[in-house]
Design an enzyme around this catalytic site. Structure first.
Site, PDB file in Angstrom:
ATOM      1  N   HIS A 171       0.820  -1.212   0.000  1.00 51.97           N
ATOM      2  CA  HIS A 171       0.000   0.000   0.000  1.00 51.97           C
ATOM      3  C   HIS A 171       0.851   1.256   0.000  1.00 51.97           C
ATOM      4  O   HIS A 171       0.347   2.361  -0.150  1.00 51.97           O
ATOM      5  CB  HIS A 171      -1.058   0.014   1.109  1.00 51.97           C
ATOM      6  N   HIS A 216       6.979   6.711   4.994  1.00 56.40           N
ATOM      7  CA  HIS A 216       6.317   6.186   3.794  1.00 56.40           C
ATOM      8  C   HIS A 216       5.669   7.334   3.037  1.00 56.40           C
ATOM      9  O   HIS A 216       5.598   8.454   3.547  1.00 56.40           O
ATOM     10  CB  HIS A 216       5.287   5.102   4.167  1.00 56.40           C
ATOM     11  N   HIS A 257       2.532   8.726   0.079  1.00 53.53           N
ATOM     12  CA  HIS A 257       1.250   8.586  -0.620  1.00 53.53           C
ATOM     13  C   HIS A 257       1.381   9.393  -1.909  1.00 53.53           C
ATOM     14  O   HIS A 257       1.951  10.476  -1.907  1.00 53.53           O
ATOM     15  CB  HIS A 257       0.120   9.152   0.236  1.00 53.53           C
ATOM     16  N   GLU A 293      -2.567  13.335   0.976  1.00 52.05           N
ATOM     17  CA  GLU A 293      -3.753  12.956   1.755  1.00 52.05           C
ATOM     18  C   GLU A 293      -4.402  14.214   2.327  1.00 52.05           C
ATOM     19  O   GLU A 293      -5.581  14.453   2.123  1.00 52.05           O
ATOM     20  CB  GLU A 293      -3.360  11.975   2.858  1.00 52.05           C
ATOM     21  N   HIS A 305       5.054  10.765   5.040  1.00 50.66           N
ATOM     22  CA  HIS A 305       4.761  10.647   6.469  1.00 50.66           C
ATOM     23  C   HIS A 305       5.937  10.037   7.212  1.00 50.66           C
ATOM     24  O   HIS A 305       6.415   8.963   6.825  1.00 50.66           O
ATOM     25  CB  HIS A 305       3.521   9.748   6.681  1.00 50.66           C
ATOM     26  N   THR A 338      -4.415   6.852   8.594  1.00 48.97           N
ATOM     27  CA  THR A 338      -5.223   7.021   7.379  1.00 48.97           C
ATOM     28  C   THR A 338      -5.476   5.683   6.684  1.00 48.97           C
ATOM     29  O   THR A 338      -5.962   5.649   5.560  1.00 48.97           O
ATOM     30  CB  THR A 338      -4.546   7.991   6.390  1.00 48.97           C
ATOM     31  N   THR A 339      -5.089   4.605   7.336  1.00 51.51           N
ATOM     32  CA  THR A 339      -5.343   3.257   6.813  1.00 51.51           C
ATOM     33  C   THR A 339      -6.031   2.441   7.911  1.00 51.51           C
ATOM     34  O   THR A 339      -5.864   2.756   9.095  1.00 51.51           O
ATOM     35  CB  THR A 339      -4.021   2.560   6.431  1.00 51.51           C
TER      36      THR A 339
HETATM   37  O1  1SD Z   1      -0.755   4.392   6.100  1.00 53.72           O
HETATM   38  C1  1SD Z   1       0.093   4.234   7.190  1.00 53.72           C
HETATM   39  C2  1SD Z   1       0.247   2.760   7.493  1.00 53.72           C
HETATM   40  O2  1SD Z   1       0.866   2.150   6.413  1.00 53.72           O
HETATM   41  C3  1SD Z   1       1.089   2.564   8.664  1.00 53.72           C
HETATM   42  O3  1SD Z   1       2.360   2.985   8.309  1.00 53.72           O
HETATM   43  C4  1SD Z   1       0.535   3.370   9.782  1.00 53.72           C
HETATM   44  C5  1SD Z   1       1.472   3.355  10.978  1.00 53.72           C
HETATM   45  O4  1SD Z   1       1.318   2.211  11.704  1.00 53.72           O
HETATM   46  O5  1SD Z   1       0.407   4.726   9.413  1.00 53.72           O
HETATM   47  C6  1SD Z   1      -0.446   4.948   8.383  1.00 53.72           C
HETATM   48  S1  1SD Z   1      -0.522   6.705   8.203  1.00 53.72           S
HETATM   49  O6  1SD Z   1      -1.632   7.185   8.999  1.00 53.72           O
HETATM   50  O7  1SD Z   1       0.749   7.271   8.602  1.00 53.72           O
HETATM   51  N1  1SD Z   1      -0.787   7.077   6.717  1.00 53.72           N
HETATM   52 ZN    ZN Z   2       0.677   7.748   5.606  1.00 53.60          ZN
END
Ligand code: 1SD
Ligand code: ZN
Length: 255
Positions: A62, A89, A91, A101, A114, A194-195
């Site tokens: 993802h 990571h 998006h 996002e 992020h 956000t996941t």
């Molecule tokens: O989308 C990420 C998810 O992959 C995971 O990294 C999580 C952290 O445990 O964070 C979300 S996010 O809210 O940083 N997008």
């Molecule tokens: Zn994220």
């Protein structure tokens, strides 16, 4: 056509499980005129962000995620403790105006990066809502190569298939971020992952100053990274739709 739901869950975002229908969800549109100035939102101290290392990177199906660790943490910014950097990571979309996002006054950016931080042990009683502090950086596309971002970009073709790993050649987080004096201006609100399962455990910080990368660097993401390589499902639009702000207040740093 939404080829495949971006977060590899079998259902679309309106049917996500867990806490995804609660009322302190992320991402949100940040209305700058309504953000309340808060003098406690002082500049962060980024500890160890200048450390150069070969980071592990993986295709999580993802996103692409770089594992951090090694004692990097943030201090200040009105956080209730020190928070340790655990992973980074991104998006993105294929279009330069819809991959972030969060949006700022209705504007989406090409990507959003992020850096997820976890609350370090503290003597005060634990509460769930401040378990994580995520720093969000908008990424804007331009005509100049961002050298600090290039090691990550070059690793992408090595993790094109889901659940594959590689190494990013030596770089530091500082190399990837805007200059530190440009990081004094930011927004703060209480939100969620956000996941799925969208846990409402995140103190969000969204910086005003975007990271700027070259258009070609940006296009490498949707070109090289796949949800499913055999089916030619390129990874893109791994972006959750905006969520209602509800009763929450967005704050802004003084700077
Ligand atoms: O989308 C990420 C998810 O992959 C995971 O990294 C999580 C952290 O445990 O964070 C979300 S996010 O809210 O940083 N997008
Ligand atoms: Zn994220």
């Amino acid at each position: 056509i939404q080829a495949k739901e971006p977060n590899s869950h079998c259902v679309g975002p309106d049917q996500w499980p867990g806490n995804c229908k609660e009322n302190q969800q992320s991402p949100i549109n940040i209305v700058t005129a309504k953000a309340k100035s808060n003098p406690r939102l002082t500049p962060f101290i980024f500890v160890g962000y200048d450390k150069k290392k070969q980071w592990q990177i993986k295709n999580t199906q993802h996103s692409v995620e770089m594992t951090l660790g090694g004692g990097m943490c943030i201090i200040g910014g009105d956080l209730p403790a020190r928070y340790e950097a655990i992973q980074l990571h991104l998006h993105w979309s294929e279009m330069s105006d819809k991959g972030s996002e969060h949006s700022i006054d209705g504007k989406h950016f090409a990507m959003e990066m992020h850096i997820v931080h976890k609350k370090m042990a503290s003597s005060s009683k634990g509460q769930d809502s401040d378990k994580l502090a995520v720093l969000g950086f908008m990424v804007e596309v331009g005509t100049k190569t961002n050298k600090g971002f290039q090691p990550l970009v070059e690793a992408l073709s090595r993790i094109s298939k889901p659940h594959t790993n590689s190494t990013v050649t030596e770089c530091s987080l500082q190399d990837m971020l805007p200059p530190s004096d440009k990081l004094h201006s930011y927004f703060r609100y209480q939100g969620s992952l956000t996941t799925p399962t969208c846990d409402e455990t995140v103190i969000w910080t969204v910086f005003k100053e975007p990271i700027k990368i070259h258009k070609d660097q940006f296009l490498e993401f949707s070109k090289n990274v796949y949800y499913d390589k055999d089916q030619k499902l390129n990874m893109k639009d791994n972006v959750r739709p905006l969520q209602p702000l509800g009763k929450r207040q967005v704050f802004k740093s003084h700077a």
